[in-house]
Design an enzyme around this catalytic site. Sequence first.
Site, PDB file in Angstrom:
ATOM      1  N   HIS A   1       0.792  -1.229   0.190  1.00 42.44           N
ATOM      2  CA  HIS A   1       0.013   0.160  -0.177  1.00 42.44           C
ATOM      3  C   HIS A   1       0.690   1.218   0.034  1.00 42.44           C
ATOM      4  O   HIS A   1       2.039   1.190   0.544  1.00 42.44           O
ATOM      5  CB  HIS A   1      -0.736  -0.064   1.234  1.00 42.44           C
ATOM      6  CG  HIS A   1      -2.028   0.841   1.351  1.00 42.44           C
ATOM      7  ND1 HIS A   1      -1.621   2.404   1.721  1.00 42.44           N
ATOM      8  CD2 HIS A   1      -3.243   1.104   1.156  1.00 42.44           C
ATOM      9  CE1 HIS A   1      -2.836   2.929   1.560  1.00 42.44           C
ATOM     10  NE2 HIS A   1      -3.663   2.322   1.282  1.00 42.44           N
TER      11      HIS A   1
ATOM     12  N   ASP B   1       3.253  -4.332   8.223  1.00 47.11           N
ATOM     13  CA  ASP B   1       1.900  -3.577   7.770  1.00 47.11           C
ATOM     14  C   ASP B   1       0.731  -4.719   8.264  1.00 47.11           C
ATOM     15  O   ASP B   1       0.455  -5.591   7.217  1.00 47.11           O
ATOM     16  CB  ASP B   1       1.677  -3.126   6.559  1.00 47.11           C
ATOM     17  CG  ASP B   1       0.403  -2.804   6.140  1.00 47.11           C
ATOM     18  OD1 ASP B   1      -0.768  -2.913   6.913  1.00 47.11           O
ATOM     19  OD2 ASP B   1       0.217  -2.118   5.054  1.00 47.11           O
TER      20      ASP B   1
ATOM     21  N   GLN C   1      -4.770  -5.552   6.760  1.00 44.49           N
ATOM     22  CA  GLN C   1      -5.602  -6.499   6.410  1.00 44.49           C
ATOM     23  C   GLN C   1      -5.561  -7.670   7.207  1.00 44.49           C
ATOM     24  O   GLN C   1      -6.793  -8.351   7.286  1.00 44.49           O
ATOM     25  CB  GLN C   1      -5.212  -6.806   4.922  1.00 44.49           C
ATOM     26  CG  GLN C   1      -5.385  -5.834   4.131  1.00 44.49           C
ATOM     27  CD  GLN C   1      -6.886  -5.294   3.782  1.00 44.49           C
ATOM     28  OE1 GLN C   1      -7.690  -5.850   3.644  1.00 44.49           O
ATOM     29  NE2 GLN C   1      -7.046  -3.829   3.565  1.00 44.49           N
TER      30      GLN C   1
ATOM     31  N   LYS D   1     -10.315  -1.335  10.601  1.00 46.89           N
ATOM     32  CA  LYS D   1     -10.122  -2.497   9.521  1.00 46.89           C
ATOM     33  C   LYS D   1     -10.573  -3.729  10.443  1.00 46.89           C
ATOM     34  O   LYS D   1     -10.612  -4.944  10.093  1.00 46.89           O
ATOM     35  CB  LYS D   1      -8.922  -2.881   9.269  1.00 46.89           C
ATOM     36  CG  LYS D   1      -8.089  -1.836   8.429  1.00 46.89           C
ATOM     37  CD  LYS D   1      -8.477  -1.767   6.945  1.00 46.89           C
ATOM     38  CE  LYS D   1      -7.858  -0.786   6.180  1.00 46.89           C
ATOM     39  NZ  LYS D   1      -8.055  -0.644   4.696  1.00 46.89           N
TER      40      LYS D   1
ATOM     41  N   CYS E   1      -4.801   2.288  -3.768  1.00 52.33           N
ATOM     42  CA  CYS E   1      -3.451   2.779  -3.180  1.00 52.33           C
ATOM     43  C   CYS E   1      -2.069   2.161  -3.539  1.00 52.33           C
ATOM     44  O   CYS E   1      -1.308   1.994  -2.622  1.00 52.33           O
ATOM     45  CB  CYS E   1      -3.626   3.279  -1.611  1.00 52.33           C
ATOM     46  SG  CYS E   1      -4.839   4.483  -1.346  1.00 52.33           S
TER      47      CYS E   1
END
Length: 409
Positions: free
Chosen positions: A126, A203, A206, A229, A367
């Site tokens: 991202h 990261d 998700q 999220k 993104c």
Amino acid sequence: MSNLNELFAEIRNEFPALTQKVHGKKLFYLDSGATTLKPKSVIDRIAHFYLYESSNVHRGAHYLADIATQGFEGARHKIASFLGAGQVEEIVFVRGTTEGVNFVANTWGLNNLKAGDEILITIMEHHANIVPWQMVAEKVGAKVVAVDILENGDLDVEDFKKKLNSKTKMVAFTASSNVLGTNTDVVGLTKLAHAVGAKVFVDGAQIVSQQKVDVKAWDVDFFVFSAHKLFGPFGFGALYGKKEILETLPPYQGGGSMISKVTIEKTTYNDVPTRFEAGTPHIEGAIGTAAAIEFVEKIGFDKIHAYEMDLLKYATDKLLEVPDLKIYGTSKDKGPLVSFNLKGAHHSDVGQILDQEGVAVRAGHHCTQPLMARLGVPGTVRASFSVYNSREDVDALVKAVVKARELLL
């Protein structure tokens, strides 16, 4: 599977947003990769704070301040346990994944990277896990290097090994691609990175709603996620960092709370994590996130994973029956989302037609412009699934895609 279907049918009732209609049609929300809907338990907990506990934290000498502080710091303990952190001091509150990356890039990065060093990322990242590293690299003379993917969307591990070297000081990668769904081998990549002396930043935006995270077992140096999220509020997130690393970092911002003592001549800073949390914090964000974690833990990640993987397989099989449709990302280990295009149709046009049918999806570059360039497309349509979805949602998606094909091709 029937028991799971019954359980998640009940869970669906916890989401008031799904009771509304869009363009006169029933709403089929398939955009959880962008943000999850919020259950009543989270909404009610935040409302309760504002109705009965609304006060600033830490310094108040009254009952409401004590209650707010207990909720706020209780959330830190809840998040530390949820992520498998060894110590509660390893949890820094941020506004979300993006701020978490910027925080590490501007503290650890500026203090540890120098000219000639390399930051290894992947082509799947991202923009939030690309741009901050580019900015710090430009300041210090370092270089950002990206690892390629295989045709099925898996990370090219051989390319990773080839590009990982003694110049690599930071390896920053997603645990799960927001476009391809690909889950990366966090443990394996971390071991390889540590073998050359590099730090690891993950990261987790998700992955955090899909499966159990264990930062200590994974041995990552940094991990970040956004609450929105994870069925939680917007504008709040948490960064995990190994305490021994956090203690070496300078403050990210200056102001109240992050200080120990202030004089006109000099300021001394507070201990971690407080030294990184200047000003009045997002109190209801922390409290709401704790409620979201309780919501997830009550269901159980084993049930969530089994249910979402069944939806993913059902959706993939049904979409592949549609002529002229191509799916991007076919890894055997992926999250509950499908990115696709209709050959000859623009993704935005497809998305608009789906919206008219009440089907909410994401259409665009997500993104991830470097990834789109790698795939050779300007963007895709992405349908992402969560605990409140069912096969009915998938059927509505496929029906709408078929209609889009009839109208556009």
